[in-house]
Design a protein around this motif. Structure first.
Motif, mmCIF file in Angstrom:
data_model
loop_
_atom_site.group_PDB
_atom_site.id
_atom_site.type_symbol
_atom_site.label_atom_id
_atom_site.label_comp_id
_atom_site.label_asym_id
_atom_site.label_seq_id
_atom_site.Cartn_x
_atom_site.Cartn_y
_atom_site.Cartn_z
ATOM 1 N N LYS A 259 18.779 -17.341 -3.634
ATOM 2 C CA LYS A 259 17.694 -17.009 -2.698
ATOM 3 C C LYS A 259 17.800 -15.542 -2.281
ATOM 4 O O LYS A 259 18.816 -15.125 -1.731
ATOM 5 C CB LYS A 259 17.789 -17.927 -1.468
ATOM 6 C CG LYS A 259 16.830 -17.545 -0.324
ATOM 7 C CD LYS A 259 16.891 -18.557 0.819
ATOM 8 C CE LYS A 259 16.053 -18.104 2.025
ATOM 9 N NZ LYS A 259 16.144 -19.041 3.174
ATOM 10 N N CYS A 281 20.471 -11.300 6.269
ATOM 11 C CA CYS A 281 21.455 -11.997 5.421
ATOM 12 C C CYS A 281 20.800 -13.030 4.513
ATOM 13 O O CYS A 281 21.490 -13.718 3.765
ATOM 14 C CB CYS A 281 22.516 -12.688 6.269
ATOM 15 S SG CYS A 281 22.003 -14.310 6.868
ATOM 16 N N GLU A 343 10.670 -20.977 3.835
ATOM 17 C CA GLU A 343 10.231 -20.162 2.703
ATOM 18 C C GLU A 343 11.228 -20.152 1.546
ATOM 19 O O GLU A 343 10.844 -19.964 0.400
ATOM 20 C CB GLU A 343 9.974 -18.720 3.173
ATOM 21 C CG GLU A 343 11.209 -17.797 3.246
ATOM 22 C CD GLU A 343 12.287 -18.246 4.217
ATOM 23 O OE1 GLU A 343 11.965 -19.040 5.138
ATOM 24 O OE2 GLU A 343 13.443 -17.830 4.066
ATOM 25 N N THR A 368 20.983 -19.384 1.578
ATOM 26 C CA THR A 368 21.099 -19.518 3.031
ATOM 27 C C THR A 368 19.867 -20.309 3.463
ATOM 28 O O THR A 368 18.888 -19.751 3.922
ATOM 29 C CB THR A 368 21.104 -18.127 3.685
ATOM 30 O OG1 THR A 368 20.025 -17.346 3.112
ATOM 31 C CG2 THR A 368 22.409 -17.394 3.456
ATOM 32 N N THR A 370 19.286 -23.623 5.303
ATOM 33 C CA THR A 370 18.875 -24.344 6.525
ATOM 34 C C THR A 370 19.844 -24.155 7.699
ATOM 35 O O THR A 370 21.071 -24.190 7.531
ATOM 36 C CB THR A 370 18.760 -25.874 6.278
ATOM 37 O OG1 THR A 370 20.051 -26.411 5.988
ATOM 38 C CG2 THR A 370 17.807 -26.197 5.141
ATOM 39 N N GLY A 371 19.255 -24.032 8.874
ATOM 40 C CA GLY A 371 20.031 -24.083 10.102
ATOM 41 C C GLY A 371 20.686 -25.452 10.248
ATOM 42 O O GLY A 371 21.768 -25.582 10.821
ATOM 43 N N ALA A 372 20.030 -26.476 9.707
ATOM 44 C CA ALA A 372 20.561 -27.841 9.815
ATOM 45 C C ALA A 372 21.926 -27.963 9.145
ATOM 46 O O ALA A 372 22.805 -28.698 9.615
ATOM 47 C CB ALA A 372 19.579 -28.821 9.180
ATOM 48 N N ILE A 429 8.168 -29.231 4.511
ATOM 49 C CA ILE A 429 9.141 -29.656 5.530
ATOM 50 C C ILE A 429 9.096 -31.174 5.647
ATOM 51 O O ILE A 429 8.104 -31.800 5.280
ATOM 52 C CB ILE A 429 8.856 -29.054 6.936
ATOM 53 C CG1 ILE A 429 7.381 -29.226 7.308
ATOM 54 C CG2 ILE A 429 9.275 -27.601 7.015
ATOM 55 C CD1 ILE A 429 7.089 -28.963 8.777
ATOM 56 N N ALA A 460 24.121 -21.207 4.458
ATOM 57 C CA ALA A 460 23.592 -20.571 5.674
ATOM 58 C C ALA A 460 24.719 -20.256 6.662
ATOM 59 O O ALA A 460 24.688 -19.229 7.336
ATOM 60 C CB ALA A 460 22.551 -21.473 6.324
HETATM 61 N N1 BES Z 1 16.857 -18.507 6.403
HETATM 62 C C1 BES Z 1 16.672 -19.666 7.177
HETATM 63 C C2 BES Z 1 17.935 -20.510 7.319
HETATM 64 C C3 BES Z 1 19.083 -19.851 8.031
HETATM 65 C C4 BES Z 1 19.294 -20.077 9.378
HETATM 66 C C5 BES Z 1 19.975 -19.049 7.341
HETATM 67 C C6 BES Z 1 20.348 -19.489 10.020
HETATM 68 C C7 BES Z 1 21.037 -18.459 7.997
HETATM 69 C C8 BES Z 1 21.232 -18.681 9.338
HETATM 70 C C9 BES Z 1 15.588 -20.556 6.534
HETATM 71 O O1 BES Z 1 14.605 -19.870 5.837
HETATM 72 C C10 BES Z 1 14.907 -21.292 7.628
HETATM 73 O O2 BES Z 1 14.293 -20.646 8.430
HETATM 74 N N2 BES Z 1 15.034 -22.611 7.643
HETATM 75 C C11 BES Z 1 14.432 -23.399 8.640
HETATM 76 C C12 BES Z 1 13.815 -24.599 7.973
HETATM 77 C C13 BES Z 1 13.008 -25.461 8.895
HETATM 78 C C14 BES Z 1 11.761 -24.716 9.339
HETATM 79 C C15 BES Z 1 12.638 -26.731 8.171
HETATM 80 C C16 BES Z 1 15.503 -23.827 9.630
HETATM 81 O O3 BES Z 1 16.611 -24.148 9.210
HETATM 82 O O4 BES Z 1 15.251 -23.793 10.832
#
Ligand code: BES
Ligand code: MN
Ligand code: ZN
Length: 497
Positions: A259, A281, A343, A368, A370-372, A429, A460
């Motif tokens: 990614k 990042c 995205e 990187t 998901t925050g999950a 989602i 992530a």
């Molecule tokens: N780039 C983020 C995920 C991320 C979060 C990376 C923190 C590094 C540190 C990813 O694109 C994102 O925003 N994911 C969302 C998905 C959700 C909207 C389903 C997230 O994890 O909140």
């Protein structure tokens, strides 16, 4: 970016070193030469892995590094110890590391140990000073000597492999640490291409027009809100013919996908300010893939490797995709984008389709994503998901040997219905926030050709840190480069897949 520390191999500790590391196992503290066990215990030093005790003997700073119980002490503990040492004494020009005697760690493979110490010394000395000209002027370590006794030749070969690995990790860190405003997709692709060409890889850069012509709808969709054009970088590594072991054999092919979101604002589903601060990042997966690729020729890897790294930022311009918009992916799947901050999976999906078209023996993607995944596993452990247990095990074992931490998460088939859309084949989602890492993995799985073993690493958490953690510095860590190199270097072509 300063120059990486030069690691040298010698029989004994050079007199010029002003900082010296010696190792200790928690069950053999009395074996540490020159320091009494009582003195260590009094200072609170138990020899636990990750512990260090600094002793100043006049001119020389001595650092005792804990490796934990001798039963479990090995190259993983040595790498971390060497990194902690290099970070602690990074203002000393010349440092030295006394390699543990064979009696101390009887089960340690010497070559692996020397390689790990070399990696640790270089990784621990990393700092990102590109935008800090004053910091770049300070005194820093320029050479580290590993004293190994008699096995100089073997040690030099092992150290050279460690050097190549650690330099690749440095490159990944430098790319990740570069701000999103300067490392645009164009700059990212050009910098990567320059390094890849120098390494002897075949390089192809797809421009915006070519990305559209190739019908890579997810990359175009994410890029709609940006002033910066997207890129897709394809790198190919062909092993030299003389690396073929069996007569008339063929090299296996592995495809890597990363990614490359150079900055993730979230798009119209905008992130809160605090969550956006580290979003330069979001190209760490691509950086790790590219850096891995550049190391393959020097490591004589006997696997053909192709990489696809889609690059764009995720911005909020007037033409940005709106929640509810639908696009068509290269494989014909239509996707309803209900959250523009989801995205990563859109750009990865296109790269996974391209990777599948290569008909590789396996695919690994790094993201990187998901925050999950961070909620589940924290900052030190990446989530691993896959469609083939045997291949997942292979990647897990490579990670364990390289000292990188991964933990498997499931891809439950019944969770897939959460991605059903009213208006398209898929939505981007799930129905709620629960199980977000697995839901993202299931989305990706839709774009992997069934039958190709595939592993997805959600990094992530470990890609970017707010405080150092072992051999990982604050900021970009270069996570997963070591795992991928270990996986590819030890790939057994004779094994049935
Ligand atoms: N780039 C983020 C995920 C991320 C979060 C990376 C923190 C590094 C540190 C990813 O694109 C994102 O925003 N994911 C969302 C998905 C959700 C909207 C389903 C997230 O994890 O909140
Ligand atoms: Mn996002
Ligand atoms: Zn993202």
């Amino acid at each position: 970016m300063s120059d990486p520390v030069a690691v040298k191999i010698a029989k004994t500790i050079p007199g010029s070193a002003t900082a010296l590391a010696v190792t200790a196992c928690s069950d053999r503290l009395s074996k540490v030469v020159g320091v009494r066990k009582a003195a260590m215990t009094r200072a609170g030093f138990t020899g636990a892995a990750g512990q260090s005790l600094v002793l100043n003997d006049g001119e020389l700073t001595r650092v005792i590094l804990g490796l934990g119980p001798s039963e479990t002490a090995g190259s993983v503990q040595l790498r971390t110890a060497a990194a902690l040492f290099a970070r602690a004494v990074n203002s000393h020009r010349k440092i030295a590391f006394e390699f543990p005697a064979a009696e101390l760690l009887p089960s340690l493979d010497f070559d692996e140990g020397v390689r790990a110490v070399t990696e640790g010394l270089i990784l621990g000395a990393y700092s990102f000073d590109t935008h800090k000209p004053k910091a770049a002027e300070r005194t820093r370590t320029d050479s580290a000597t590993i004293a190994v006794g008699d096995q100089i030749t073997a040690a030099r070969i092992a150290a050279e492999r460690g050097r190549v690995t650690a330099h690749a990790v440095w490159f990944a860190r430098d790319l990740v640490n570069e701000p999103g405003g300067t490392l645009t997709p164009t700059v990212f692709a050009d910098r990567a291409a320059e390094r890849a060409t120098a390494a002897g890889l075949t390089v192809e850069i797809l421009t915006e027009k070519e990305i559209a012509a190739e019908r890579l709808g997810g990359i175009i969709a994410v890029n709609l809100g940006s002033e910066e054009p997207p890129r897709l970088l394809k790198l190919t590594y062909e092993p030299r013919a003389d690396l073929m072991q069996e007569e008339g054999g063929e090299f296996p092919t592995v495809a890597l996908v990363g990614k490359g979101i150079t900055f993730d604002s979230g798009g119209l589903s905008l992130k809160p300010a605090d969550s956006m601060m580290t979003m330069k990042c979001d190209m760490a997966g691509a950086a790790a893939v590219i850096s891995t690729m550049t190391a393959l020729p020097e490591l004589d890897v006997a696997v053909r490797v192709v990489s696809f790294t889609p690059m764009t930022d995720n911005m909020t311009g007037g033409n940005a995709q709106r929640p509810g918009d639908v696009y068509t992916a290269r494989n014909g799947t239509t996707v309803e984008v209900l959250n523009t901050d989801s995205e990563g999976r859109l750009v990865l999906a296109e790269a996974l389709v391209l990777a599948s078209e290569e008909e590789p023996d396996a695919i690994v993607d790094l993201a990187t994503l998901t925050g999950a995944c961070m909620v589940a596993l924290g900052n030190s452990i990446a989530g691993l998901m896959g469609n083939d247990e045997k291949f997942s095990d292979k990647v897990k074992q490579a990670a364990a040997r390289s000292g990188e931490r991964v933990w498997q998460l499931p891809l439950p088939a019944d969770y897939r219905k959460g991605l059903d859309s009213q208006v398209a084949d898929l939505r981007n989602i799930g129905n709620g926030r629960l199980g977000g890492a697995s839901v993202a993995g299931l989305f990706l799985q839709e774009f992997v050709e069934p039958g190709i073993p595939w592993v997805h690493l959600d990094m992530a958490g470990p890609a970017f840190l707010d405080a150092p953690d072992g051999e990982y510095p604050k900021g970009g860590t270069g996570f997963a480069v070591r795992t991928l190199l270990e996986l590819l270097e030890t790939w057994d072509s004779t094994e049935e897949s």
